[in-house]
Motif scaffolding. Structure first.
Motif, PDB file in Angstrom:
ATOM      1  N   VAL A 656      10.134 -39.202  27.007  1.00  9.28           N
ATOM      2  CA  VAL A 656      11.307 -39.958  26.569  1.00  9.28           C
ATOM      3  C   VAL A 656      10.866 -41.346  26.124  1.00  9.28           C
ATOM      4  N   GLU A 657      11.413 -41.796  25.026  1.00  6.30           N
ATOM      5  CA  GLU A 657      11.132 -43.134  24.510  1.00  6.30           C
ATOM      6  C   GLU A 657      12.403 -43.706  23.903  1.00  6.30           C
ATOM      7  N   VAL A 658      12.611 -44.992  24.106  1.00  5.62           N
ATOM      8  CA  VAL A 658      13.769 -45.695  23.556  1.00  5.62           C
ATOM      9  C   VAL A 658      13.254 -46.785  22.622  1.00  5.62           C
ATOM     10  N   ALA A 662      15.572 -53.914  16.847  1.00  7.29           N
ATOM     11  CA  ALA A 662      14.769 -55.055  16.404  1.00  7.29           C
ATOM     12  C   ALA A 662      13.368 -54.616  15.991  1.00  7.29           C
ATOM     13  N   MET A 663      12.830 -53.617  16.694  1.00  4.08           N
ATOM     14  CA  MET A 663      11.494 -53.135  16.342  1.00  4.08           C
ATOM     15  C   MET A 663      11.525 -52.436  14.994  1.00  4.08           C
ATOM     16  N   LEU A 664      12.563 -51.652  14.737  1.00  6.51           N
ATOM     17  CA  LEU A 664      12.662 -50.979  13.436  1.00  6.51           C
ATOM     18  C   LEU A 664      12.813 -51.985  12.306  1.00  6.51           C
ATOM     19  N   GLN A 665      13.508 -53.083  12.575  1.00  6.02           N
ATOM     20  CA  GLN A 665      13.649 -54.122  11.556  1.00  6.02           C
ATOM     21  C   GLN A 665      12.319 -54.795  11.259  1.00  6.02           C
ATOM     22  N   ARG A 666      11.488 -54.952  12.282  1.00  5.17           N
ATOM     23  CA  ARG A 666      10.193 -55.598  12.089  1.00  5.17           C
ATOM     24  C   ARG A 666       9.164 -54.648  11.484  1.00  5.17           C
ATOM     25  N   LEU A 667       9.453 -53.333  11.544  1.00  5.49           N
ATOM     26  CA  LEU A 667       8.515 -52.333  11.030  1.00  5.49           C
ATOM     27  C   LEU A 667       9.221 -51.456  10.003  1.00  5.49           C
ATOM     28  N   PRO A 668       9.521 -52.007   8.838  1.00  8.72           N
ATOM     29  CA  PRO A 668      10.316 -51.254   7.859  1.00  8.72           C
ATOM     30  C   PRO A 668       9.629 -50.002   7.331  1.00  8.72           C
ATOM     31  N   LEU A 674      10.278 -42.580   9.308  1.00  8.38           N
ATOM     32  CA  LEU A 674      11.047 -41.905  10.341  1.00  8.38           C
ATOM     33  C   LEU A 674      12.324 -41.298   9.769  1.00  8.38           C
ATOM     34  N   HIS A 675      13.060 -42.081   8.980  1.00  6.88           N
ATOM     35  CA  HIS A 675      14.303 -41.577   8.410  1.00  6.88           C
ATOM     36  C   HIS A 675      14.039 -40.476   7.392  1.00  6.88           C
ATOM     37  N   VAL A 688      16.075 -33.879  18.417  1.00  7.98           N
ATOM     38  CA  VAL A 688      15.881 -35.210  18.979  1.00  7.98           C
ATOM     39  C   VAL A 688      17.213 -35.724  19.476  1.00  7.98           C
ATOM     40  N   SER A 689      17.278 -35.984  20.722  1.00 12.12           N
ATOM     41  CA  SER A 689      18.550 -36.277  21.361  1.00 12.12           C
ATOM     42  C   SER A 689      19.225 -37.508  20.761  1.00 12.12           C
ATOM     43  N   ARG A 690      20.386 -37.284  20.118  1.00 17.61           N
ATOM     44  CA  ARG A 690      21.287 -38.349  19.678  1.00 17.61           C
ATOM     45  C   ARG A 690      20.585 -39.422  18.829  1.00 17.61           C
ATOM     46  N   TRP A 691      19.752 -38.972  17.888  1.00 18.51           N
ATOM     47  CA  TRP A 691      19.094 -39.954  17.037  1.00 18.51           C
ATOM     48  C   TRP A 691      20.100 -40.675  16.133  1.00 18.51           C
ATOM     49  N   THR A 692      21.052 -39.932  15.632  1.00 20.84           N
ATOM     50  CA  THR A 692      22.003 -40.534  14.688  1.00 20.84           C
ATOM     51  C   THR A 692      23.077 -41.352  15.388  1.00 20.84           C
ATOM     52  N   GLU A 693      23.177 -41.245  16.706  1.00 19.03           N
ATOM     53  CA  GLU A 693      24.168 -42.019  17.444  1.00 19.03           C
ATOM     54  C   GLU A 693      23.457 -43.083  18.261  1.00 19.03           C
ATOM     55  N   GLY A 694      23.663 -44.325  17.918  1.00 19.42           N
ATOM     56  CA  GLY A 694      23.013 -45.397  18.647  1.00 19.42           C
ATOM     57  C   GLY A 694      23.535 -45.508  20.067  1.00 19.42           C
ATOM     58  N   GLY A 695      22.657 -45.852  20.982  1.00 19.89           N
ATOM     59  CA  GLY A 695      23.060 -46.049  22.367  1.00 19.89           C
ATOM     60  C   GLY A 695      23.391 -47.504  22.616  1.00 19.89           C
ATOM     61  N   VAL A 696      23.185 -47.946  23.841  1.00 18.47           N
ATOM     62  CA  VAL A 696      23.437 -49.332  24.200  1.00 18.47           C
ATOM     63  C   VAL A 696      22.603 -50.242  23.308  1.00 18.47           C
ATOM     64  N   GLY A 697      23.261 -51.214  22.678  1.00 16.39           N
ATOM     65  CA  GLY A 697      22.553 -52.113  21.775  1.00 16.39           C
ATOM     66  C   GLY A 697      22.021 -51.428  20.549  1.00 16.39           C
ATOM     67  N   ASP A 698      22.624 -50.298  20.175  1.00 15.32           N
ATOM     68  CA  ASP A 698      22.213 -49.503  19.012  1.00 15.32           C
ATOM     69  C   ASP A 698      20.769 -49.010  19.141  1.00 15.32           C
ATOM     70  N   ARG A 699      20.335 -48.785  20.372  1.00 12.72           N
ATOM     71  CA  ARG A 699      18.995 -48.243  20.594  1.00 12.72           C
ATOM     72  C   ARG A 699      18.933 -46.787  20.162  1.00 12.72           C
ATOM     73  N   LYS A 700      17.708 -46.345  19.850  1.00  8.34           N
ATOM     74  CA  LYS A 700      17.476 -44.964  19.456  1.00  8.34           C
ATOM     75  C   LYS A 700      16.716 -44.240  20.566  1.00  8.34           C
ATOM     76  N   LEU A 701      17.074 -42.993  20.787  1.00  9.62           N
ATOM     77  CA  LEU A 701      16.472 -42.206  21.866  1.00  9.62           C
ATOM     78  C   LEU A 701      15.648 -41.071  21.291  1.00  9.62           C
ATOM     79  N   LEU A 702      14.407 -40.969  21.758  1.00  6.95           N
ATOM     80  CA  LEU A 702      13.555 -39.822  21.461  1.00  6.95           C
ATOM     81  C   LEU A 702      13.287 -39.108  22.771  1.00  6.95           C
ATOM     82  N   SER A 703      13.656 -37.850  22.859  1.00  9.83           N
ATOM     83  CA  SER A 703      13.518 -37.111  24.109  1.00  9.83           C
ATOM     84  C   SER A 703      13.477 -35.624  23.828  1.00  9.83           C
TER      85      SER A 703
END
Length: 890
Positions: A656-658, A662-668, A674-675, A688-703
C-alpha cells in the motif's frame, strides 16, 4: 549542562549524540571497541570443516575450550576491537563445576526438544550506541552447573513439551547464586575501563573465582605470513601487562588487587585434539586446566597470547566484591581504583541520552522497556568474519577440506568475504546475519544511531555480499535461500527516520546508493522467482513457509508450481517501495521519474496477476472466504487452493502506498505517465483501489486491496477467535485448532494445525515455529499498513474492532489498539506480571527478574509468553519504534 550528583562533574546531556555524530562525520572512531564478541562461535557453519556438513557436531561446546577457532571468538559479556584482533571477556568458577565457565552453554538443534536453545541466565541491562557505556548481568549458581542433566531432560521431552529451563532444575532455589555485573566505560576511543561486581544473593558464604580474560584471535595458524610476528601479552615487572599486536598496536592492561596472572597460547590443544602426546603447550585450555585441575604446567606466569587474571573471593551472604581493569593504548595508565569517575560520568550521559529518546513517555516502566530493548540491540552487534572462498578451499597451513564441500553449502557464493560489524538476530542462537532480520533491526537502530543503520543496509548490497546475479545473501546456513524482499522497505523507512532527525534533510546519497543495487536485486526476483512469467511468484520464502501445508521450496512429488499469495504480495510491496524511493530521488533529479513509472506499472501487473493469473479468471483471492490463499498449479491443469488462513493471506495488506497531490505537482512527468497508463489500460486501473477518487487531502491510494477486500481481510484479522490475540496478530488463525487444514494427494497426507507456542511440526527442524505465535516484525508491518490506509480514508472510515464487538473504530484507532496489545507483552499487567515471562514459576530467578527484560524471537499466541531465542532483540526491538511513536517527538 546539568549538575552531576555522581561526583563526575557537570554532565553534558548531548555528549552521546555528539559522539555518534562525530563518528558519522569521519571523526574519532568511538566504535573502535564494542560488544562485537560472539556468544557462540562453536557449532557455526564458519567453523565447520566436516565431511557431512553437521556444524553442530564438528566443533561442540565441549571442544570449544581446547580448539582454536578459525573465524572468530566467543565469551561472556565480551568486547573486542572492530577487527576482532584482541578480545576481553569474563570467566567464572564456583569450585564445583567440572569446567571453567568461559562461554555460554546451550543445546544444539539435535539436542533441544525445540531446536537450539541457550541454557543460561543473562541480561543486557544497558548500552549506548557509541559503546561508551555497556552493562551486562550474568547469574552464576553456587552449585555445579547441570550440563548433563539439561541435555538428558531435553532429550526426554517431546515436541509437545516446553523447553526445560536451567532454573527448572532448582539450581537457583533459595537465591543460591551470584549476580555478576560487567560494566565498560570509555575514557577515550582506545581507553576502556572495566568494572566487575559480584554479589552473593544467597544466605550462606560461597567462593567465587573471577577470571577476566584478554586474548588475541589466532591469525597465525592458518595462512603463511599472516602476520610478521605473533602478538604477545607480557607481564611487566612493575605490575600490569603489555599487549603487543602487529596490526592493532600496543595496549597496556592495568588491574586492581593482586590477581594471579595465568598466560597460555590461543592454540588448539594437540594432545587432546590431534593425538600428539608430546606437543608443547601451553594451549588455549591452559587457564581452565590450571584453575580447575590444578595443573601448574598448563600456564606461564610471564607471557602468552591468552591471559586470565585469577581473583578468588569468599563472599558471605549478601556480600559484594568488585574488581577493576583498564585497557589503554599508549602509556601505562593510572591505577584503576581512581577511575570510577569515568564510569559515573558515562552512566550519567547514558541517562541523559535515553531521557531525550523517551521524552514524552511519562510511564517509567515504558522507559525501561525502551532502554533495555536498545541495550539488547546494541549488545547484539557482532564482528562477522567469513571468507567463503577460503573456507571452501582451505588454508595453506591446514589440511584441505573434504572434497564434498565443493558442491555443498554455499559453494556458489565464493565471492562472499565478510569482515564487518553486523547486527545479529541473537548472539547465541543466531550468531550470523540474516538479510531480512537485519532489515527490521535497522528501524530501531535508526532511532539510536542513524549512521550505523544506514551502513548496515548499504553493506548487504556491496559486491562482497551481494551475489553477482543480484541476489542478497540470506543467512549463513544457506546464502542461496530466499528471504522476503524487505530491504527496499527498510531503506525507505530508515531514510525517513533519519530525515526527521536531521530537520527534513534526507540523506540522498544513502538512498540512491542502495536504490541502484536494489534495481539489480529486483530484476533477480523477476527473472528467478516467477516460474511462469505471469507476475505470480514462488520460491518458498524462508520464515513464513512454516505456516504452509508443505515446504513450498520443495513441493512433494507430483505437485506442480505453488503460486504464493505472500510471495506475490511481497513483490507488489517491493515494487511500491522502489517506486516511492524513485519519487523521493526524482524530487532532486527528474531522471528518476521514468524509473518510478516503471515500478508503478510493475505493481499494476502484479495486482492483475493476483486477481487473474494468465487471463484464466483464476486468482489468489477467494471471494467466498474473503481471504488470499496459495494455489498449486497441478501438472494436469487443475488449480488447487490451499485454504490455510495464515499470515500468508495477510501479507497483501503490506502493498500500500499513498501519494500526496503536492508530489504529483512537483513531478509532472511522472503524473503524465501515471495517468496515461490508467487511461489506456483501464483493466489495470480498476485494480488500483480508488485511484480516481481522491481521499483525505485529495491523496491517491495504490493498494492490492479495494475497500471491500481490505474490510474482508480485516474482519478475519481482527476476530479474536481467529487472528487477534490479546498480544497482537497471530501468524495462523486460531480456527485451525479445531479445524486443521488437511490435504490428501498422491497417496500422501498433509495438515496444518494451530499451535499457539512451539510448533508440533518438524517440517523445518527444531525451530519450526510459525504456526500460531505472535511475531513482532509482521505485526509491525500490519500496523504500518493500517496507518497508511488511514492516511487515505481518514477518520470517517470505520471498522468493527474486535470483530463481532459492535464497536467501530477508525483505522488509526485500530492501529493504536494493536500497538497497545504488543506493548502489553512487556508491560506489567494488572497483577504486576509481564506476559513475556508466563506463569510465575516459569520466570527467571531473582527478586528483580520482572524488571530484567528479555526480548524473545516470538510469543505465545494465547498467553504472550516469550518463546524461541530468548535474547533475539533484533527484530523484537521494533517495540522501541512503537513506544517512541506513541510518546511523540523526543
Amino acid at each position: 549542562m546539568q549538575p552531576d550528583e555522581t561526583g563526575a562533574g557537570d554532565v553534558d546531556p548531548w555528549a552521546e549524540r555528539r559522539r555518534i555524530a562525530e563518528q558519522a562525520a569521519g571523526g574519532r572512531a568511538w566504535s573502535l571497541w564494542g560488544p562485537y564478541l560472539s556468544e557462540r562461535q562453536w557449532g557455526s557453519v564458519r567453523e565447520d570443516y566436516s565431511r557431512d556438513g553437521n556444524a553442530w557436531r564438528f566443533l561442540s561446546h565441549e571442544d570449544a575450550r581446547s580448539r582454536a577457532y578459525r573465524w572468530g571468538e566467543d565469551g561472556i559479556a565480551g568486547i573486542s576491537d572492530d577487527r576482532g584482533l584482541m578480545c576481553l571477556s569474563l570467566a567464572l568458577w564456583n569450585e564445583r563445576d567440572r569446567i571453567l565457565k568461559e562461554r555460554l552453554f546451550g543445546l544444539t538443534n539435535d539436542e533441544g526438544n525445540h531446536g537450539e536453545d541457550v541454557k543460561e541466565v543473562y541480561h543486557y541491562l544497558d548500552a549506548v550506541p557509541s559503546h561508551a557505556y555497556l552493562k551486562y548481568l550474568y547469574k552464576y549458581p553456587h552449585a555445579a552447573y547441570p550440563y548433563d542433566a539439561l541435555l538428558a531432560e531435553s532429550l526426554r521431552r517431546g515436541r509437545d513439551d516446553p523447553e526445560p529451563k536451567v532454573w527448572d532444575t532448582g539450581l537457583f532455589d533459595g537465591d543460591r547464586y551470584f549476580d555478576v555485573t560487567v560494566e565498560y566505560a570509555k575514557g577515550d576511543v582506545d581507553d576502556v575501563h572495566v568494572r566487575v561486581t559480584a554479589v552473593n544473593r544467597g544466605s550462606e558464604p560461597a567462593v567465587l573465582h573471577l577470571v577476566p580474560q584478554v586474548w588475541f584471535r589466532n591469525i597465525w595458524s592458518w595462512q603463511e605470513e599472516a602476520v610478521p610476528w605473533r602478538p604477545r601479552l607480557l607481564a611487566r615487572a612493575a605490575g600490569g601487562v603489555t599487549c603487543e599486536h602487529p596490526r592493532l598496536g600496543t595496549y597496556q592492561l592495568a588491574y586492581s588487587g593482586s590477581p594471579e596472572l595465568l598466560f597460555c597460547e590461543n592454540d588448539t590443544n594437540l594432545r587432546r585434539h590431534g593425538g600428539q602426546a608430546e606437543a608443547p603447550g601451553p594451549f588455549k585450555d591452559g587457564i581452565n586446566d590450571r584453575i580447575v585441575a590444578g595443573e601448574a604446567a598448563a600456564v606461564s606466569s610471564t607471557h602468552g597470547t591468552k591471559l586470565g587474571l585469577h581473583h578468588v573471593v569468599r563472599l558471605a551472604g549478601g556480600e559484594t566484591a568488585r574488581i577493576r581493569l583498564r585497557l589503554s593504548a599508549g602509556a601505562v595508565p593510572r591505577p584503576v581504583e581512581a577511575e570510577d569517575t569515568v564510569l559515573r560520568r558515562r552512566i550519567a550521559e547514558a541517562d541523559a541520552f535515553y531521557e531525550t529518546l523517551t521524552e514524552g513517555t511519562a510511564q517509567p516502566d515504558r522507559r525501561r522497556i525502551v532502554r533495555q530493548a536498545a541495550a539488547g540491540l546494541i549488545w547484539s552487534k557482532q564482528l562477522y568474519r567469513y571468507d567463503v572462498r577460503r573456507w571452501l578451499d582451505g588454508d595453506a597451513l591446514q589440511p584441505r577440506p573434504p572434497r564434498e564441500r565443493a558442491r555443498g553449502r554455499n559453494a556458489t557464493w565464493r565471492h562472499l568475504a565478510a569482515a564487518d560489524v553486523l547486527s545479529m538476530p541473537d548472539k547465541w542462537e543466531y550468531p550470523w546475519f540474516a538479510a531480512w532480520d537485519l532489515a527490521f533491526h535497522c528501524l530501531p537502530l535508526a532511532l539510536l544511531d542513524p549512521g550505523f543503520a544506514k551502513s548496515q543496509l548499504l553493506l548487504l548490497t556491496r559486491e562482497w555480499y551481494m551475489h553477482p546475479n543480484g541476489q542478497l545473501p540470506a543467512y549463513e546456513w544457506e546464502f542461496g535461500d530466499t528471504n522476503p524482499p524487505v530491504h527496499a522497505w527498510a531503506t525507505l523507512r530508515v531514510f525517513e527516520i533519519d530525515r526527521d532527525r536531521r530537520g527534513g534533510r534526507g540523506d540522498l546519497a544513502f538512498l540512491e546508493g542502495v536504490f541502484h543495487k536494489l534495481l539489480i536485486n529486483f530484476t533477480w526476483w523477476v527473472n528467478r522467482k516467477d516460474a511462469t512469467g505471469r507476475n505470480v511468484f514462488q520460491g518458498g520464502f524462508l520464515g513464513l513457509d512454516n505456516v504452509g501445508v508443505f515446504d513450498r521450496s520443495r513441493p512433494p512429488p507430483g505437485f506442480g508450481i505453488v503460486h504464493q499469495a505472500d510471495g506475490t504480495a511481497w513483490m507488489a510491496m517491493y515494487a511500491l517501495n522502489m517506486m516511492r524511493i524513485a519519487l523521493e530521488l526524482a524530487l532532486f533529479n527528474d531522471v528518476y521519474e521514468s524509473t518510478a513509472s516503471k515500478f508503478f506499472e510493475h505493481f499494476l501487473l502484479i495486482a492483475e496477476a493476483m486477481t487473474d493469473m494468465g487471463g484464466e479468471g483464476v486468482g489468489l483471492w477467494d471471494e467466498e472466504d474473503g481471504f488470499y490463499y496459495d494455489e498449486v498449479d497441478m501438472p494436469d491443469g487443475r488449480m488447487i487452493p490451499l485454504r490455510v488462513r495464515s499470515m500468508v493471506g495477510l501479507v497483501p495488506l503490506f502493498a500500500v502506498e499513498v501519494i500526496d497531490p503536492a508530489m504529483l505537482q512537483r513531478l509532472p512527468d511522472f503524473a503524465r505517465r501515471l495517468h496515461w497508463v490508467l487511461e489506456n489500460r483501464p483493466h489495470l486501473a480498476r485494480l488500483v483501489s480508488r485511484w480516481t477518487e481522491g481521499g483525505v487531502g485529495d491523496r491517491k491510494l495504490l493498494s492490492l486491496l479495494r475497500g471491500h477486500r481490505m474490510k474482508a481481510l480485516l474482519r478475519r484479522m481482527l476476530d479474536e477467535s481467529e487472528f487477534l490475540s490479546p498480544y497482537g496478530v497471530r501468524s495462523l488463525s486460531k480456527a485451525h485448532r479445531d479445524q486443521p487444514f488437511s490435504l490428501h494427494a498422491f497417496g500422501a497426507s498433509f495438515s496444518v494445525r494451530y499451535d499457539p507456542a512451539e510448533s508440533t511440526s518438524n517440517m523445518f527442524g527444531g525451530n519450526s515455529n510459525w504456526r500460531g505465535p505472535v511475531w513482532m516484525p509482521m505485526n509491525y508491518l500490519i500496523i504500518e499498513a493500517i496507518r497508511r490506509f488511514h492516511a487515505y480514508y481518514g477518520d470517517d472510515f470505520l471498522v468493527e474492532y474486535p470483530t463481532g464487538s459492535g464497536t467501530r473504530l477508525s483505522l488509526s484507532a485500530i492501529a493504536d489498539a494493536l500497538e497497545e496489545r504488543l506493548i502489553g507483552l512487556f508491560a506489567r499487567d494488572a497483577a504486576g506480571r509481564r506476559p513475556i515471562f508466563g506463569e510465575a514459576a516459569q520466570a527467571p530467578p531473582g527478586a528483580e527478574a520482572e524488571d530484567n527484560l528479555l526480548f524473545h524471537e516470538f510469543f505465545d499466541g494465547d498467553t504472550g509468553r516469550g518463546l524461541g531465542a530468548s535474547h533475539q532483540t533484533g527484530w523484537t526491538a521494533l517495540i522501541l519504534n512503537l513506544l517512541h511513536r506513541r510518546a511523540g517527538p523526543g
